[in-house]
Each structure stands twice: as C-alpha cells, then as structure tokens.
Design an enzyme around this catalytic site. Structure first.
Site, PDB file in Angstrom:
ATOM      1  N   ASP A   1     -23.941  63.463 -47.655  1.00 63.66           N
ATOM      2  CA  ASP A   1     -24.880  62.476 -47.875  1.00 63.66           C
ATOM      3  C   ASP A   1     -25.315  62.153 -46.418  1.00 63.66           C
ATOM      4  O   ASP A   1     -24.714  61.562 -45.662  1.00 63.66           O
ATOM      5  CB  ASP A   1     -24.471  61.260 -48.498  1.00 63.66           C
ATOM      6  CG  ASP A   1     -25.464  60.231 -48.585  1.00 63.66           C
ATOM      7  OD1 ASP A   1     -26.710  60.443 -48.250  1.00 63.66           O
ATOM      8  OD2 ASP A   1     -25.151  59.033 -48.799  1.00 63.66           O
TER       9      ASP A   1
ATOM     10  N   LYS B   1     -33.582  60.545 -39.564  1.00 66.55           N
ATOM     11  CA  LYS B   1     -34.146  61.142 -40.996  1.00 66.55           C
ATOM     12  C   LYS B   1     -35.435  60.855 -41.092  1.00 66.55           C
ATOM     13  O   LYS B   1     -36.064  61.724 -41.943  1.00 66.55           O
ATOM     14  CB  LYS B   1     -33.200  60.413 -42.033  1.00 66.55           C
ATOM     15  CG  LYS B   1     -33.385  61.145 -43.410  1.00 66.55           C
ATOM     16  CD  LYS B   1     -32.428  60.548 -44.389  1.00 66.55           C
ATOM     17  CE  LYS B   1     -32.587  60.974 -45.773  1.00 66.55           C
ATOM     18  NZ  LYS B   1     -31.303  60.451 -46.838  1.00 66.55           N
TER      19      LYS B   1
ATOM     20  N   GLU C   1     -30.895  62.730 -53.999  1.00 70.60           N
ATOM     21  CA  GLU C   1     -29.915  61.752 -53.789  1.00 70.60           C
ATOM     22  C   GLU C   1     -29.823  61.204 -55.183  1.00 70.60           C
ATOM     23  O   GLU C   1     -28.591  60.959 -55.553  1.00 70.60           O
ATOM     24  CB  GLU C   1     -30.264  60.586 -52.888  1.00 70.60           C
ATOM     25  CG  GLU C   1     -30.165  61.442 -51.416  1.00 70.60           C
ATOM     26  CD  GLU C   1     -30.958  60.403 -50.289  1.00 70.60           C
ATOM     27  OE1 GLU C   1     -31.295  59.433 -50.492  1.00 70.60           O
ATOM     28  OE2 GLU C   1     -31.041  60.975 -49.293  1.00 70.60           O
TER      29      GLU C   1
ATOM     30  N   ASP D   1     -31.824  52.565 -55.359  1.00 68.36           N
ATOM     31  CA  ASP D   1     -31.270  52.582 -54.093  1.00 68.36           C
ATOM     32  C   ASP D   1     -31.440  51.937 -52.889  1.00 68.36           C
ATOM     33  O   ASP D   1     -32.717  52.187 -52.305  1.00 68.36           O
ATOM     34  CB  ASP D   1     -31.428  54.254 -53.784  1.00 68.36           C
ATOM     35  CG  ASP D   1     -30.594  54.845 -52.391  1.00 68.36           C
ATOM     36  OD1 ASP D   1     -30.086  53.657 -51.563  1.00 68.36           O
ATOM     37  OD2 ASP D   1     -30.434  55.727 -52.189  1.00 68.36           O
TER      38      ASP D   1
END
Ligand code: AMP
Length: 582
Positions: A9, A71, A148, A170
């Site tokens: 992850d 990211k 994800e 999330d």
C-alpha cells in the site's frame, strides 16, 4: 515453494508492506512494534538517505531536504527538489518502495523481486504507469496494480459472500475517497469513485490547533502563529488529543514549555470535550457524506442497494464519522480489519492468488456482541430511563477500551446506578443484563455533574466497567468474567434467537405490531430461561409439564405460528411457573 510476491500500500501519508505466510496475512514490522512507514523521504545532515520516521522527524526542521506526499505528484512531469538535487516523482516513490522491499527481504530472508501495488481508484493511466515505473526503479516487477477499494474488499473477505455492492469509505490523513464496488463471483469492479484530495484527519488536527491558539491568546495574551516550532508542536499535541477523543469523552491538549513570554515559560493545558470537538469537525464529515451520495448516484445506486460499508484509513476511527455513516446509510460500518492496514493486506491476498496459492482470509479477534449501559433519554418520542447506550459495538477488534461521559440528572444526586448490558436493542431492558453496580458518595453538585464510564474488554472476554466522577476522581468498578463466552450452549442459542428475533421484527413494516411481536418474543425467551433454570430444582412430574410448556413456546418461536398462538403458549407456561414458584 512458490515465489514471494509482496503486497504494498503506497500511501500519501503512510505505506505498508504485507505478505502471506503459512496461509496468514502479515503486515510486516518496519521497526519493532511498528508496521506503518511514513511516506517521507529526506537527506540527513551527513548526506545519508532517510526514509520513513527519520525523514518525517527532520521534515519540520529541514523541509528543503525532505519530501512528503509525493503520491499527489505521481504522473506529473515535474522535478522534485531535495537537498539541492532534482528527482522525478517516480524516483522519490521508488525510494519508499525500495525500503519496503528491504524490509520484506529482512523478514523472509529471501530476495524479493515482485509486488502488487495499490493505487486510488481515481488514478489515471499516467499515474498508474508512473507507479509501475517507481516499482521497476526499486527493483520490483509490478505484477499487478490494483485499486485500493478493491484491496480493502479483499481483506474483508467480502468477495466470498456472494454478489454484493460495497461502499468503501477511505479517510486518511490528507485524502478522502469513497468508492462503490460491485463484487460478483470473484470479479471486483469499481462502479464509481469520488473524493477530495485535500481532506482528511489533518484537517481535524488543524481545528484543534486553532482551538489551542485561541485559548493561548485569551488566557496568556500570546499569539503563537508566527512561531513555527511552537505551531509544529501544537500540531503534534492536537493529533494526540484527537486520537484520544476517539475513545474518550474528554482529552487534554497539552504541551509543556511551549514557548516563553517575557522570560517566563508558557505551558499549554486545555481540556476539550468530544462534543466540542465534534462540532469543530462536523462540516468536514458532512462534506464526506455528500461525496458518498455523489458516488452512489455515479454508480446509479440508491442507499438501500448497498450491502456493506467498509472503513479504510486511520481517520475513520473517529466516532462521528462512523455515526454519521450509520445514520445516513442505515448500516453499521465494518471496521474490524485495521483501517490502516487493510489495503496492504488486500494487496498481499491478491499477490498470493497470483503466486498460485489459495486466497487466505484475514483473521481478526472481534467481540461478537455489543456491550453498553443505560441512561435517561428519548425513546420512541418519549423520555425513557433505560435507553441503551452502546460503548463497545459488536465486531470491534479486541482488546478495546471505550469511555463515554454521563451526567447526574438532579441536584444533589449522590449516587448513580450503572447497569451493564449485552445486546442491540435501543431499549436496554430488552437486552441482557450482565452486571450492575452503584457509584455512591458523589459530590453535592447541581444536576449535570459529569461521570466517565469506561468499558475495557480484553482478549479473554473479561469486561471491566469503571465509573469515575470527573471532578473528584471517585471511582467504582466491576469485572465481569467471561463476558463474551458466558452464553454457552443453549443459553447462547436462546440469546442469539432472541436478538435475531428482534432484528427480524425490526424489518417488518408495521412498526407498532413489530414492537408488540418483539416484546412477546422477549417475554417468551425470558420465560424459557426461567423455566429451564427451575427444571433442575423440581420433581420429575413437574418437569414433564415444564418440558411440554417450554416445547410449546419454542415451537411457536421457531415456526410461523400466529402471535395469538404464541401468546396462548406463553400464558400457559407463565401459569405453570407461577404455580411452581409459589
Ligand atoms: P492514514 O493516511 O490512513 O494512515 O490515516 C492517518 C490519519 O488517521 C491521521 O490523520 C491520523 O491522525 C488519523 N488517525 C489515526 N488513528 C486515529 C484515531 N484513533 N482516531 C482518529 N484519527 C486517527
């Protein structure tokens, strides 16, 4: 032996690496007791490359030598500056991946060259390609890039429970996304996804920082906003208070020697209640709920078509988040797999399947029951003294400790009864009482004197319930052994039937009838329990009558008999018990 493929992850704030070993999913420790690697890269004083916590630690002091949240820039053709040199986003990400690879090699003693890496569902092709390249730079062949939310669904084993529509919510440190996922015979498809790249737990921290800044302005007459180091320390204190407020009704935002004013040290110590905190973060949570509806309409679905809500990301531990989702969608969100680790776990499960192994399932130790206490409050539009207040919800991983604030109801109240229940019904009296105690000797104070009640459940099923008068510290507690396992055998079945019965009835349309039916079932189960207890102490002749009476009621409960028939059977058994008890 099959080759190891690791699951990674690669997160905005944190990253994790997981493997499947002996059929079990393991998120690997990056340091003793720590399985989360901050996604921060830096160059130290001596020119050494720092990755993870060390880089995060130096970020405050040397931002020019550190990079975080890379990211967000994946897929861009920009240069990232670090310690006087330029890097591509892929290279920075590769440094994190390389570190995770080393960790996996240290744990397994083998060379690791293959990985499954997760990305947000909304990532474009360019962003996915950049992620693949980062893997390759790190010496990892990227076997698959998976979404994800898909990984989260795999970790929750949702894929094994038939066709389902799942909402994956999330909320991380700096990003929020929600996805609607369709699961059908091992095919996982993201139907729609929506979110906000700049919303997360960090915003909650900032609200508490503002609260502290205003407090210091008011109480000490100082403005700390220009003092970068003091602000950084406040942020850390705010995060600690925020995390405490997930389990407790009050927290102290404190930082000693925050700064000096006229040569005198200034300490910060200010209490914040969960209610105050929830007011501060409510607009952010409301925004996420709006996004849930956008995702739902994007998927062409209504709320009632969603079978499950899965929670991902550390900030979903916030009680307000869970409560709002439950209120809005009418489903209790699932949180039993660690929300920080479930994406990495799902990636490892996918990796194991690619490697040719069997898909393992994630094992978590959770409480199968909800535990709580009762308080005066509104029920069905009336004020009722036994409203159930759940503290530990079923499916919560154990060990767990949760606290709630309660208040005395009249002036001069010196004692409070604390009842402990197991069950789901909003009316505490319909749940199973498993303990009670009285806290006496409270201060002579006006109504509203706060008490803090804590439920701590350990892995052995021992439940400790403690009540503390907030102002005086006066404490009383009880320990309930075997809170989870106490309903062995028949009793367990009876309790489950009873709760199932309540749930079944709850779904019926006619609310009034449902309440009546539910009450009857509760009464029936209680009578059966009582009759079974009496059986051991009565003579054989009576026992036979009892067995018949019990069977008659049980038949009505199990079959599709009418309410009138159940009532007749209950009356007969109650008569018998009355006679035997006399
Ligand atoms: P993630 O990006 O998924 O690692 O989530 C990190 C965010 O979760 C940070 O803002 C943390 O402060 C927050 N967080 C972690 N634990 C808790 C908790 N118990 N209650 C509330 N927020 C938390």
């Amino acid at each position: 032996m099959t080759e190891i493929i690791v699951g990674i992850d690669l997160g905005t704030t944190n990253s994790e690496v997981a493997i499947v070993r002996d059929g079990r999913v393991e998120v690997l420790e990056v340091a003793p007791g720590v399985r989360i690697l901050p996604s921060v890269v830096g160059v130290g004083d001596d020119g050494a490359l720092l990755i993870g916590q060390a880089a995060r630690n130096q970020y405050v002091l040397h931002p020019e030598r550190s990079v975080r949240s890379i990211k967000r820039r994946m897929g861009e053709f920009t240069a990232v500056h670090m310690a006087g040199k330029d890097y591509s986003p892929q290279e920075i990400s590769a440094m994190i991946l390389r570190r995770l690879r080393e960790i996996a090699e240290a744990h397994t003693g083998e060379t690791v060259t293959k990985a499954v890496i997760t990305v947000p569902a909304y990532f474009s092709d360019a962003q996915r390609q950049a992620t693949r390249e980062a893997g390759e730079i790190a010496g990892l062949e990227v076997m698959r890039i998976i979404n994800e939310p898909t990984a989260a669904a795999l970790a929750y084993e949702s894929c094994h429970s038939g066709a389902r529509k799942v909402l994956v919510y999330d909320l991380g440190g700096g990003t929020f996304d929600v996805s609607v996922v369709n699961l059908e015979s091992a095919v996982v498809e993201v139907l729609a996804s929506h979110g906000n790249n700049h919303l997360g737990g960090d915003d909650f921290d900032l609200q508490l920082v503002t609260f502290a800044v205003e407090h210091l302005q008011r109480e000490n007459g100082i403005d700390v906003r220009d003092n970068a180091v003091a602000m950084a320390r406040l942020q850390r204190a705010a995060e600690a208070a925020k995390i405490a407020l997930s389990d407790q009704p009050y927290a102290i935002l404190s930082e000693e020697y925050l700064l000096e004013k006229d040569g005198v040290p200034v300490h910060l110590s200010v209490e914040v209640s969960r209610d105050e905190y929830e007011e501060m973060i409510a607009p952010f949570v409301a925004e996420t709920i709006e996004a849930v509806h956008v995702a739902l309409s994007g998927a062409g679905l209504t709320v009632s078509e969603i079978n499950e809500i899965l929670l991902v990301g550390g900030a979903t531990r916030t009680p307000l988040v869970q409560r709002r989702l439950e209120q809005d969608l009418g489903l209790q969100p699932r949180a039993e797999v660690d929300p920080d680790l479930c994406v990495a776990m799902g990636a490892a499960i996918q990796a194991a399947v690619i490697a040719g192994g069997q898909a393992p399932t994630v094992l978590v130790d959770v409480t199968p029951y909800t535990f709580g206490t009762s308080a005066i409050g509104p029920l069905n539009g009336e004020i009722y003294p036994y409203c159930f207040v759940p503290l530990i919800r079923k499916n919560t991983p154990i060990p767990v400790s949760r606290s709630e604030g309660f208040f005395t109801v009249y002036d001069g109240q010196t004692k409070v009864d604390v009842n402990v229940y197991q069950g789901e019904d909003p009316d505490a009296l319909n749940n199973i009482e498993i303990g009670r105690f009285t806290i006496e000797g409270l201060r002579d104070a006006p109504a509203g004197n706060p008490l803090i009640t804590t439920f701590a459940l350990d892995v052995n099923g021992i439940l400790q319930v403690t009540s503390r008068e907030k102002e005086s510290g006066l404490v009383h507690s009880i320990t309930i052994d075997n809170a989870i396992g106490r309903f062995a055998g028949d009793k367990l079945t009876a309790a489950r039937d009873r709760i199932d019965g309540m749930f079944g009835d709850r779904e019926e349309a006619g609310a009034a009838e449902a309440v009546g039916g539910r009450r009857l079932r509760v009464e029936a189960t209680a009578l059966i329990e009582k009759a079974e207890r009496l059986m051991t102490s009565t003579g054989a002749e009576d026992s036979e009558d009892l067995v018949n009476g019990i069977e008659a009621v049980k038949d009505c409960l199990a079959g599709s008999r009418s309410e009138a028939e159940l009532k007749t059977a209950i009356d007969a058994l109650a008569d018998l018990l009355y006679y035997l008890d006399a």
